[in-house]
Design a protein around this motif. Structure first.
Motif, PDB file in Angstrom:
ATOM      1  N   UNK A   1       0.823  -1.211   0.000  1.00 50.93           N
ATOM      2  CA  UNK A   1       0.000   0.000   0.000  1.00 50.93           C
ATOM      3  C   UNK A   1       0.858   1.263   0.000  1.00 50.93           C
ATOM      4  N   UNK A   2       1.926   1.266   0.780  1.00 49.56           N
ATOM      5  CA  UNK A   2       2.796   2.452   0.860  1.00 49.56           C
ATOM      6  C   UNK A   2       3.557   2.670  -0.443  1.00 49.56           C
ATOM      7  N   UNK A   3       3.908   1.583  -1.106  1.00 47.92           N
ATOM      8  CA  UNK A   3       4.612   1.699  -2.384  1.00 47.92           C
ATOM      9  C   UNK A   3       3.694   2.233  -3.477  1.00 47.92           C
ATOM     10  N   UNK A   4       2.423   1.841  -3.444  1.00 40.44           N
ATOM     11  CA  UNK A   4       1.465   2.250  -4.464  1.00 40.44           C
ATOM     12  C   UNK A   4       0.930   3.663  -4.256  1.00 40.44           C
ATOM     13  N   UNK A   5       0.888   4.122  -3.004  1.00 38.07           N
ATOM     14  CA  UNK A   5       0.181   5.362  -2.698  1.00 38.07           C
ATOM     15  C   UNK A   5       0.963   6.163  -1.661  1.00 38.07           C
TER      16      UNK A   5
END
Length: 337
Positions: free
Chosen positions: A17-21
């Motif tokens: 999630x942190x990598x995507x957003x």
């Protein structure tokens, strides 16, 4: 696919999630450098920096209050309450602010906030580290509440929660963090990482909120349960030979009414199992739902198997939990009614 424990799946969900957003931020007590008391956020601060994964003071009200403000202004905070027992100082923020902000602002603000909480017993944590407060949260309109029972759902539900525009409470059964057990609390499944439910896609995926799963199909009776009790129900079914259909609810709010009705209407019998205390526990709501939806299909009274109506008994932890013996007795009674 990768083989993961629930801890690893939750850590991986944060990472993806942190990598995507870039708007996803993670904070709470000891979640940064240390990686969380259960290591569910291990490595995130090193990878994404202390501006996106950071430690907070021991102030649950402050953690949740700050997260609500951040969510209202465009961030997607994922905060950890170290144990569900510690949520009470933040309960007013959860109920009065997070759950209501969309409605009281007439839709001008939303609150895409995730609050993670390890829940339940099984680690000899005593009264202040072992509570199951899901009924206090499912009573609150405006929240969503999920409880996974396995690594795959832990990742999928957490990812869906992060992407949801409204506040989601993720209750994580700490007894399952390193893998489930065979239903008897002193007998873990040593080969959990070879168990099919330990297979988790390490990329992006979601498990839909509000959808139950049939953990074990059956025709004799329906079991409505979630989290740790899924495996207790399975053990009781094996030991009695009763063909129990086990419904893993996964999401308690909103509840999958269709899955409940379809199963109970077919089996005609229902046993509800949860770890929390019996009186005003979530099982009371489930019992009412079954009575309302399936009254004319029922062949026996709806039965609940729950924790005791007492403060959490540290010295008698295993006796407090509904175990296979208590659940098996309920199965037999319902079949004989």
């Amino acid at each position: 696919m990768a083989r993961m424990t629930m801890i690893e799946a939750i850590q991986n969900a944060h990472d993806v999630a942190m990598e995507r957003d870039a708007s996803v931020v993670v904070f709470g007590e000891d979640v940064g450098y240390f990686g969380g008391v259960f290591r569910c956020t291990a490595g995130l601060q090193k990878k994404y920096g202390s501006h996106r994964c950071f430690d907070a003071p021991i102030n649950e009200s402050g953690i949740v209050g700050a997260a609500i403000g951040m969510a209202a202004y465009g961030f997607k905070p994922v905060v950890e309450i170290q144990f569900a027992d510690y949520m009470y100082p933040a309960y007013d923020q959860i109920v009065s602010e997070a759950a209501r902000i969309r409605h009281r602002s007439n839709g001008d603000f939303t609150c895409p906030l995730v609050i993670r909480m390890p829940t339940g017993g099984g680690i000899f944590g005593g009264q202040t580290h072992s509570q199951s407060p899901e009924a206090l949260l499912t009573h609150v309109s405006g929240l969503k509440v999920v409880i996974p029972s396995n690594p795959r759902d832990a990742k999928g539900l957490l990812t869906a929660a992060i992407e949801d525009p409204d506040p989601v409470i993720v209750l994580e059964p700490k007894r399952l963090y390193n893998g489930p057990f065979d239903g008897h609390y002193d007998r873990p499944i040593a080969a959990w990482k070879k168990h099919p439910l330990g297979e988790v896609d390490d990329g992006h995926f979601t498990t839909p909120l509000g959808k139950a799963a049939i953990y074990r199909p059956g025709s004799d009776l329906t079991v409505l349960t979630y989290g740790t009790m899924v495996y207790v129900a399975e053990a009781a079914a094996h030991e009695t030979g009763i063909d129990a259909e086990i419904i893993d609810l996964r999401t308690l709010l909103p509840l999958d009414m269709g899955a409940i009705e379809a199963s109970v209407a077919r089996t005609g019998r229902c046993v509800i199992i949860h770890e929390a205390t019996r009186t005003s526990g979530f099982g009371a709501e489930l019992s009412a739902v079954v009575q309302e939806l399936c009254f004319y299909a029922l062949e026996a009274p709806v039965t609940r198997v729950c924790g005791w109506d007492t403060p959490y008994p540290h010295a008698q932890e295993w006796a407090y939990f509904p175990g296979p013996d208590r659940v098996a007795a309920a199965f037999r009674a319902v079949m004989e009614a």
